[in-house]
Enzyme design. Structure first.
Site, PDB file in Angstrom:
ATOM      1  N   LYS A  28       0.780  -1.326  -0.006  1.00  0.00           N
ATOM      2  CA  LYS A  28      -0.014   0.049  -0.151  1.00  0.00           C
ATOM      3  C   LYS A  28       0.590   1.517   0.225  1.00  0.00           C
ATOM      4  CE  LYS A  28      -4.319  -1.740   0.320  1.00  0.00           C
ATOM      5  NZ  LYS A  28      -5.385  -1.573  -0.885  1.00  0.00           N
ATOM      6  N   GLU A  37     -10.406   5.730   3.329  1.00  0.00           N
ATOM      7  CA  GLU A  37     -10.838   4.395   3.788  1.00  0.00           C
ATOM      8  C   GLU A  37      -9.637   3.646   4.058  1.00  0.00           C
ATOM      9  OE1 GLU A  37     -10.008   2.727   0.287  1.00  0.00           O
ATOM     10  OE2 GLU A  37     -10.534   4.826   0.649  1.00  0.00           O
ATOM     11  N   SER A  80       1.700  -9.900  -0.961  1.00  0.00           N
ATOM     12  CA  SER A  80       1.224  -8.309  -0.924  1.00  0.00           C
ATOM     13  C   SER A  80       1.366  -7.869   0.489  1.00  0.00           C
ATOM     14  CB  SER A  80      -0.089  -7.979  -1.200  1.00  0.00           C
ATOM     15  OG  SER A  80      -1.284  -8.781  -0.624  1.00  0.00           O
TER      16      SER A  80
END
Length: 405
Positions: A101, A123, A388
């Protein structure tokens, strides 16, 4: 649509088009005043992000702060336990903050700084996007509001604490199912009131144009690195690559490095408890075309045509739609989308930990489980998994619900 009719040499020049569409998917379906804000972001992205100064600063941040490039690890013991197929992992869990991210969050926050914005709004579901954005806000000296459903706050207490320590304001969302969809609703509502002084940093390849494009572009570093590293490590390309897909940011960036190669590509959605509506979040498998949160894609709908309730053991995957580019790549036939249920993902979570010393995020465990399934079916070859994120955030919840396996 036919994969053979799309030239992937020039794919990124043509998709999305200037209105933000990947074929029929994407676009910008929002109220007029927010369209002006999105146009401002689009113009800033195409001008600022192409400048040498911006690119140099982002490269420096990625190297000196994020710890890029992240490595590829050969999962030798896991591979040997399954047969002759060799499994590898692109280690985004080793990216600063523990997931992919930060790749787009640092880019979005840097863009906000160049635009003169004071605050970033977002969010989060699993909390990884929230932690990454709170980190980016702290790094660049910006205010940060993170909207998170009450259900996910309870499941992801460590990440909630991290966000608060980093100085973010965590806003609890208590309406509806109190998960990721409702967090997006609340964040969009807040942004509509504050858009002049802030930007909304969407956490995946979702939302109105330019976010599906912009997040994908910032995440392309994963696929570019992975392709170069794998060929250097092995002398050839992987036979298969696989990544989990909720909204699909990690997968979009990872896949982008291999779209024009003779490589099979799989996106893995969460089947959750089963095929019944409300028991899973596998929109590309069981959904239909529809508009939500400002974009057109494939979504799960209830009997009234509204976004359906969804479920997954992985908070970062429990979203009733998928990024428009994933819908497009599915229709082209270039990417195959499959499903993994909770039990299979949890088994992979423990197997990777015990055989390789890597505790994966439960989201990433879906991709690991899928690779294990494929390896058992294949006689030989190689599979590259996009790992990830790391599983620190999931340990308490998994142990409480499933025990130690």
């Amino acid at each position: 649509m036919d994969f053979n009719n799309v030239n992937f040499d020039t794919y990124f020049k043509h998709y999305p088009d200037d209105k933000g569409f990947f074929g029929p998917y994407g676009g910008c379906y929002i109220e007029p005043k927010l369209k002006e804000a999105m146009e401002e972001i689009t113009q800033a992205y195409f001008s600022i992000c192409q400048s040498r100064k911006f690119i140099d600063e982002l490269r420096r941040v990625r190297k000196e702060f994020q710890g890029r490039p992240t490595p590829i690890t050969h999962l030798e013991r896991l591979s040997n336990s399954l047969g002759n197929v060799q499994l590898y992992a692109k280690r985004e869990d080793l990216n600063h903050t523990g997931a992919h991210k930060l790749n787009h969050c640092m880019g979005e926050a840097l863009l906000a700084k160049y635009m003169g914005k004071k605050k970033i709004i977002a969010e989060t579901g699993a909390g990884q996007h929230g932690v990454a954005l709170a980190t980016a806000a702290a790094y660049f000296g910006l205010e940060c509001d993170i909207y998170m459903g009450n259900v996910d706050i309870k499941k992801q207490a460590p990440n909630v604490a991290r966000m608060k320590i980093l100085g973010a304001n965590v806003v609890e969302v208590t309406h509806g199912l109190q998960t990721l969809k409702e967090a997006v609703d609340a964040a969009f509502d807040a942004y509509s009131k504050e858009y002049k002084d802030c930007i909304y940093c969407i956490g995946s390849v979702l939302g109105p144009h330019p976010f599906p494009m912009m997040v994908r572009d910032f995440q392309q570093v994963v696929g570019i690195e992975a392709r170069e590293q794998f060929t250097e490590m092995t002398g050839h390309l992987p036979d298969i690559i696989t990544a989990c897909v909720g909204g699909g940011s990690n997968a979009a960036g990872f896949f982008s490095g291999f779209l024009n190669d003779p490589v099979e590509i799989y996106g893995v959605e969460p089947l959750g408890k089963g095929k019944n509506l409300g028991d899973h979040a596998a929109s590309l498998q069981y959904g239909e075309e529809g508009i939500m949160h400002g974009f057109n894609s494939i979504m799960l709908k209830d009997e009234n045509g509204e976004p359906a309730p969804v479920y997954s053991v992985a908070s970062g995957l429990d979203y009733p739609s998928s990024g428009p580019e994933h819908a497009f790549l599915r229709d082209l036939g270039r990417v195959k989308y499959d499903v993994v249920d909770d039990e299979e993902a949890v088994d992979a979570f423990f197997k990777l930990a015990k055989l390789e010393g890597i505790i994966p995020a439960i989201e990433s465990s879906h991709a690991v489980a899928h690779a294990i399934r494929l390896a058992k079916e294949m006689k030989h070859g190689s599979i590259l998994i996009n790992l990830s994120g790391r599983g620190d955030k999931d340990m308490d919840y998994i142990i409480e619900k499933y025990g130690i396996r």
